[in-house]
Motif scaffolding. Structure first.
Motif, PDB file in Angstrom:
ATOM      1  N   LYS A  71      71.675  48.607  11.028  1.00 16.50           N
ATOM      2  CA  LYS A  71      72.326  47.630  10.061  1.00 16.50           C
ATOM      3  C   LYS A  71      72.244  49.031   8.824  1.00 16.50           C
ATOM      4  N   ASN A  72      70.662  49.358   8.236  1.00 21.68           N
ATOM      5  CA  ASN A  72      70.584  49.882   6.193  1.00 21.68           C
ATOM      6  C   ASN A  72      71.410  51.535   6.844  1.00 21.68           C
ATOM      7  N   LEU A  73      71.135  52.177   8.065  1.00 16.75           N
ATOM      8  CA  LEU A  73      71.913  53.555   8.016  1.00 16.75           C
ATOM      9  C   LEU A  73      72.834  53.399   8.380  1.00 16.75           C
ATOM     10  N   THR A  74      73.987  52.070   8.589  1.00 16.68           N
ATOM     11  CA  THR A  74      74.964  51.979   8.711  1.00 16.68           C
ATOM     12  C   THR A  74      76.641  51.578   7.166  1.00 16.68           C
ATOM     13  N   ASN A  75      75.248  51.393   6.228  1.00 19.07           N
ATOM     14  CA  ASN A  75      75.322  50.574   4.886  1.00 19.07           C
ATOM     15  C   ASN A  75      76.537  51.683   4.163  1.00 19.07           C
ATOM     16  N   GLU A  76      77.306  50.797   3.698  1.00 19.85           N
ATOM     17  CA  GLU A  76      77.604  52.733   2.318  1.00 19.85           C
ATOM     18  C   GLU A  76      76.777  52.776   1.674  1.00 19.85           C
ATOM     19  N   GLY A  77      77.649  54.060   1.670  1.00 18.36           N
ATOM     20  CA  GLY A  77      76.809  54.504  -0.054  1.00 18.36           C
ATOM     21  C   GLY A  77      75.232  55.022   0.068  1.00 18.36           C
ATOM     22  N   ASN A  78      74.308  54.383   1.454  1.00 20.50           N
ATOM     23  CA  ASN A  78      73.171  54.843   1.815  1.00 20.50           C
ATOM     24  C   ASN A  78      73.369  56.301   2.781  1.00 20.50           C
ATOM     25  N   PHE A  79      72.464  57.066   2.553  1.00 17.09           N
ATOM     26  CA  PHE A  79      72.783  58.135   3.446  1.00 17.09           C
ATOM     27  C   PHE A  79      71.330  58.712   3.262  1.00 17.09           C
ATOM     28  N   THR A  80      70.512  58.611   5.129  1.00 14.34           N
ATOM     29  CA  THR A  80      69.350  58.693   5.738  1.00 14.34           C
ATOM     30  C   THR A  80      69.459  59.868   6.665  1.00 14.34           C
ATOM     31  N   PHE A  81      69.410  61.235   5.581  1.00 15.90           N
ATOM     32  CA  PHE A  81      68.461  62.765   6.594  1.00 15.90           C
ATOM     33  C   PHE A  81      67.603  62.876   6.780  1.00 15.90           C
ATOM     34  N   ALA A 121      70.157  65.590   0.815  1.00 19.74           N
ATOM     35  CA  ALA A 121      70.809  64.470   0.273  1.00 19.74           C
ATOM     36  C   ALA A 121      71.227  64.986  -1.373  1.00 19.74           C
ATOM     37  N   ILE A 122      70.988  66.361  -1.568  1.00 24.34           N
ATOM     38  CA  ILE A 122      71.283  66.812  -3.224  1.00 24.34           C
ATOM     39  C   ILE A 122      72.709  67.035  -3.513  1.00 24.34           C
ATOM     40  N   GLU A 123      72.783  67.885  -1.238  1.00 26.48           N
ATOM     41  CA  GLU A 123      74.562  68.592  -1.309  1.00 26.48           C
ATOM     42  C   GLU A 123      75.503  67.067  -1.350  1.00 26.48           C
ATOM     43  N   GLN A 124      74.659  65.770  -0.183  1.00 24.92           N
ATOM     44  CA  GLN A 124      75.800  64.992  -0.487  1.00 24.92           C
ATOM     45  C   GLN A 124      75.378  63.664  -1.804  1.00 24.92           C
ATOM     46  N   ALA A 125      74.405  63.918  -2.305  1.00 22.70           N
ATOM     47  CA  ALA A 125      75.294  63.105  -4.190  1.00 22.70           C
ATOM     48  C   ALA A 125      76.532  64.093  -4.302  1.00 22.70           C
ATOM     49  N   LYS A 126      76.461  65.155  -4.759  1.00 23.38           N
ATOM     50  CA  LYS A 126      77.323  66.351  -5.036  1.00 23.38           C
ATOM     51  C   LYS A 126      79.181  66.007  -4.947  1.00 23.38           C
ATOM     52  N   SER A 127      78.336  66.032  -3.279  1.00 19.24           N
ATOM     53  CA  SER A 127      79.765  65.258  -2.674  1.00 19.24           C
ATOM     54  C   SER A 127      80.292  64.285  -2.859  1.00 19.24           C
ATOM     55  N   ILE A 128      80.009  63.077  -3.565  1.00 18.54           N
ATOM     56  CA  ILE A 128      80.582  61.950  -4.317  1.00 18.54           C
ATOM     57  C   ILE A 128      81.125  62.341  -5.854  1.00 18.54           C
ATOM     58  N   ASN A 129      82.080  62.167  -5.969  1.00 18.53           N
ATOM     59  CA  ASN A 129      82.008  62.411  -7.494  1.00 18.53           C
ATOM     60  C   ASN A 129      81.760  61.701  -8.323  1.00 18.53           C
ATOM     61  N   SER A 130      81.812  60.758  -8.214  1.00 17.24           N
ATOM     62  CA  SER A 130      80.854  59.054  -9.245  1.00 17.24           C
ATOM     63  C   SER A 130      79.463  59.569  -9.503  1.00 17.24           C
ATOM     64  N   ILE A 131      78.801  60.179  -8.749  1.00 17.35           N
ATOM     65  CA  ILE A 131      77.832  60.590  -8.520  1.00 17.35           C
ATOM     66  C   ILE A 131      76.955  61.831 -10.101  1.00 17.35           C
ATOM     67  N   VAL A 134      64.452  61.449   4.916  1.00 22.96           N
ATOM     68  CA  VAL A 134      65.175  61.482   3.168  1.00 22.96           C
ATOM     69  C   VAL A 134      65.725  60.362   2.678  1.00 22.96           C
ATOM     70  N   THR A 135      65.918  59.318   1.648  1.00 29.78           N
ATOM     71  CA  THR A 135      67.201  58.112   2.167  1.00 29.78           C
ATOM     72  C   THR A 135      67.571  58.411   0.749  1.00 29.78           C
ATOM     73  N   LEU A 136      69.203  58.986   0.769  1.00 25.83           N
ATOM     74  CA  LEU A 136      69.790  58.594  -0.711  1.00 25.83           C
ATOM     75  C   LEU A 136      71.142  57.527  -0.967  1.00 25.83           C
ATOM     76  N   LEU A 137      69.960  56.571  -1.820  1.00 25.77           N
ATOM     77  CA  LEU A 137      70.900  55.853  -1.813  1.00 25.77           C
ATOM     78  C   LEU A 137      71.340  55.060  -3.441  1.00 25.77           C
ATOM     79  N   GLN A 138      73.096  55.621  -2.727  1.00 24.31           N
ATOM     80  CA  GLN A 138      74.211  54.971  -4.181  1.00 24.31           C
ATOM     81  C   GLN A 138      74.112  53.532  -5.279  1.00 24.31           C
ATOM     82  N   GLU A 139      73.967  53.452  -5.943  1.00 25.99           N
ATOM     83  CA  GLU A 139      73.095  52.370  -7.074  1.00 25.99           C
ATOM     84  C   GLU A 139      74.855  51.560  -6.666  1.00 25.99           C
ATOM     85  N   THR A 140      74.822  50.494  -6.540  1.00 23.01           N
ATOM     86  CA  THR A 140      76.179  49.349  -6.202  1.00 23.01           C
ATOM     87  C   THR A 140      76.787  49.170  -7.421  1.00 23.01           C
TER      88      THR A 140
END
Length: 166
Positions: free
Chosen positions: A47-57, A107-117, A69-75
């Motif tokens: 379930k966690n692997l499908t949560n929006e804003g949760n990216f586990t590589f 994980a850093i590249e994923q974060a950079k691809s999300i404009n709000s982070i 490693v997991t990148l988790l955007q604050e909601t």
């Protein structure tokens, strides 16, 4: 390397997570004993692997998951400019192969691809020099230290708070 783990990877992720909690208890807030008592942990991971804003590589060697490693955007709206690095772990048998760096870069590249982070936070036990060197190499800087952040049996561990501004 694959972009992000999927629910089908949940069993391998859970097995590696248990290894991490057993091998490096000082690196995680959750204890091995707490983890093995969870009900349906693999379903929870899936379930966690499908949560929006949760990216586990994950990194695989011969189809075996050896690093994560997991990148988790604050909601909350006021915190959505932040993301956190969580559950970083590379199996001891694979350390020194550059897996941790590749995972973090993903994980850093994923974060950079999300404009709000705008920034990524993480915590690391102050005595984990190998991890701290890797984080610093990738641009993370210490912005504070929590004394006695973790207590395992009668031993205390301090944690550094680190940030990477994107």
């Amino acid at each position: 390397m694959q972009p992000s783990l999927e629910p089908l990877d949940a069993k391998q992720y859970w097995d590696l997570r248990l290894e991490a909690l057993d091998q490096n208890p000082e690196a995680f807030a959750t204890s091995y004993e707490e983890a093995i008592q969870r009900e349906n942990p693999i379903d929870g991971v899936a379930k966690n692997l499908t949560n929006e804003g949760n990216f586990t590589f994950g990194s695989f060697k011969n189809e075996e998951l050896v690093g994560v490693v997991t990148l988790l955007q604050e909601t909350p709206i006021k915190l959505s400019h932040r993301a956190n690095i969580l559950a970083m772990y590379v199996s001891p048998k694979m350390r020194g192969e550059g897996i941790g760096e590749k995972l973090l870069l993903e994980a850093i590249e994923q974060a950079k691809s999300i404009n709000s982070i705008e920034k990524i936070n993480l915590t690391v036990v102050t005595t984990n020099e190998r991890a701290k060197k890797l984080y610093e190499k990738l641009g993370f800087k210490v912005f504070g230290t929590e004394i006695k952040a973790l207590k395992i049996n009668e031993n205390y561990y301090d944690e550094d708070y680190m940030v990477l501004f994107l």
